[in-house]
Design a protein around this motif. Structure first.
Motif, mmCIF file in Angstrom:
data_model
loop_
_atom_site.group_PDB
_atom_site.id
_atom_site.type_symbol
_atom_site.label_atom_id
_atom_site.label_comp_id
_atom_site.label_asym_id
_atom_site.label_seq_id
_atom_site.Cartn_x
_atom_site.Cartn_y
_atom_site.Cartn_z
ATOM 1 N N ASN A 161 31.761 15.212 9.786
ATOM 2 C CA ASN A 161 31.942 15.708 11.156
ATOM 3 C C ASN A 161 32.634 17.063 11.215
ATOM 4 N N THR A 162 33.001 17.617 10.073
ATOM 5 C CA THR A 162 33.716 18.889 10.017
ATOM 6 C C THR A 162 32.726 20.043 10.051
ATOM 7 N N LEU A 163 32.899 20.947 11.017
ATOM 8 C CA LEU A 163 32.062 22.141 11.101
ATOM 9 C C LEU A 163 32.598 23.169 10.110
ATOM 10 N N VAL A 164 31.735 23.624 9.199
ATOM 11 C CA VAL A 164 32.145 24.576 8.165
ATOM 12 C C VAL A 164 31.202 25.772 8.141
ATOM 13 N N GLU A 165 31.695 26.839 7.555
ATOM 14 C CA GLU A 165 30.865 28.006 7.267
ATOM 15 C C GLU A 165 30.875 28.165 5.753
ATOM 16 N N ILE A 166 29.687 28.178 5.154
ATOM 17 C CA ILE A 166 29.586 28.307 3.698
ATOM 18 C C ILE A 166 28.845 29.596 3.356
ATOM 19 N N THR A 167 29.284 30.227 2.298
ATOM 20 C CA THR A 167 28.648 31.445 1.810
ATOM 21 C C THR A 167 28.383 31.267 0.330
ATOM 22 N N GLY A 168 27.199 31.689 -0.097
ATOM 23 C CA GLY A 168 26.869 31.562 -1.507
ATOM 24 C C GLY A 168 25.579 32.251 -1.863
ATOM 25 N N GLU A 169 25.140 31.991 -3.084
ATOM 26 C CA GLU A 169 23.947 32.614 -3.640
ATOM 27 C C GLU A 169 22.776 31.642 -3.543
ATOM 28 N N PHE A 170 21.695 32.085 -2.919
ATOM 29 C CA PHE A 170 20.513 31.255 -2.727
ATOM 30 C C PHE A 170 19.698 31.209 -4.015
ATOM 31 N N ASP A 171 19.396 30.007 -4.473
ATOM 32 C CA ASP A 171 18.551 29.821 -5.657
ATOM 33 C C ASP A 171 17.176 29.363 -5.194
ATOM 34 N N ARG A 172 16.236 30.298 -5.118
ATOM 35 C CA ARG A 172 14.860 30.010 -4.698
ATOM 36 C C ARG A 172 14.137 29.337 -5.863
ATOM 37 N N GLU A 173 13.615 28.158 -5.632
ATOM 38 C CA GLU A 173 12.849 27.435 -6.642
ATOM 39 C C GLU A 173 11.402 27.329 -6.176
ATOM 40 N N PHE A 174 10.486 27.681 -7.041
ATOM 41 C CA PHE A 174 9.067 27.570 -6.692
ATOM 42 C C PHE A 174 8.545 26.176 -7.003
ATOM 43 N N VAL A 175 9.208 25.512 -7.941
ATOM 44 C CA VAL A 175 8.926 24.115 -8.247
ATOM 45 C C VAL A 175 10.247 23.377 -8.078
ATOM 46 N N GLN B 289 13.476 21.828 -5.570
ATOM 47 C CA GLN B 289 14.222 22.106 -4.353
ATOM 48 C C GLN B 289 15.073 23.357 -4.470
ATOM 49 N N SER B 290 14.938 24.265 -3.512
ATOM 50 C CA SER B 290 15.818 25.433 -3.462
ATOM 51 C C SER B 290 17.191 24.976 -2.983
ATOM 52 N N GLU B 291 18.244 25.719 -3.365
ATOM 53 C CA GLU B 291 19.595 25.335 -2.965
ATOM 54 C C GLU B 291 20.484 26.561 -2.833
ATOM 55 N N LEU B 292 21.620 26.363 -2.184
ATOM 56 C CA LEU B 292 22.617 27.409 -2.054
ATOM 57 C C LEU B 292 23.775 27.062 -2.984
ATOM 58 N N ASP B 293 24.111 27.979 -3.885
ATOM 59 C CA ASP B 293 25.241 27.815 -4.794
ATOM 60 C C ASP B 293 26.463 28.394 -4.079
ATOM 61 N N VAL B 294 27.269 27.511 -3.483
ATOM 62 C CA VAL B 294 28.353 27.913 -2.588
ATOM 63 C C VAL B 294 29.523 28.522 -3.362
ATOM 64 N N LYS B 295 30.001 29.650 -2.861
ATOM 65 C CA LYS B 295 31.146 30.354 -3.451
ATOM 66 C C LYS B 295 32.349 30.383 -2.513
#
Length: 145
Positions: free
Chosen positions: A116-130, A132-138
């Motif tokens: 239930n906690t509203l957060v703001e996350i910043t990170g590096e996007f890992d685009r995967e063509f095969v 699931q893509s994900e965000l590596d949060v920093k």
């Protein structure tokens, strides 16, 4: 033929090392189970840091997944709705859900984050063509409880 066998052996050793690292991470980290995301996580974090404006604007999950490129820095605002194992969580905003990877060292010190906690996350996007893509949060910033 010998070169193919050598490549297979090297690949097997790499997989074994990855599995060992994953097992070590799981053993050292006791996070809430996927069925109980409201327990949250209060982890260590470095105190202080930059709190001023950023050149990385806030985007949505839908927009990032549709137009984001590999190694792009992105900022999302929403909630960590589910822990799925290791360093992986499901993040959701009003446009959708995506997988994010967060090392325990980036969680705010002495503050619990739950579904239930509203957060703001910043990170590096890992685009995967095969797969699931994900965000590596920093960076994680709590907006509201």
């Amino acid at each position: 033929m010998n070169r193919n066998i050598q490549s297979i052996v090297v690949a097997l050793f790499m997989l074994a090392g990855t599995a060992s690292a994953a097992n070590a991470q799981t053993a050292a980290y006791s996070a809430p189970a996927a069925a109980t995301p409201t327990a949250g996580y209060a982890g260590p974090s470095s105190a202080g840091g930059y709190a001023g404006p950023s050149g990385v604007g806030v985007t949505t999950v839908k927009q990032l997944l549709a137009t984001g490129f590999d190694d792009q820095y992105a900022t999302l605002r929403g909630k960590l709705v589910r822990y799925i194992g290791g360093k992986n969580y499901v993040f959701a905003d009003s446009s959708g859900e995506m997988r994010v990877e967060i090392s325990h060292k980036y969680f705010p010190n002495s503050q619990t984050i739950d579904a239930n906690t509203l957060v703001e996350i910043t990170g590096e996007f890992d685009r995967e063509f095969v797969g699931q893509s994900e965000l590596d949060v920093k960076q994680i910033r709590i907006i509201s409880k």
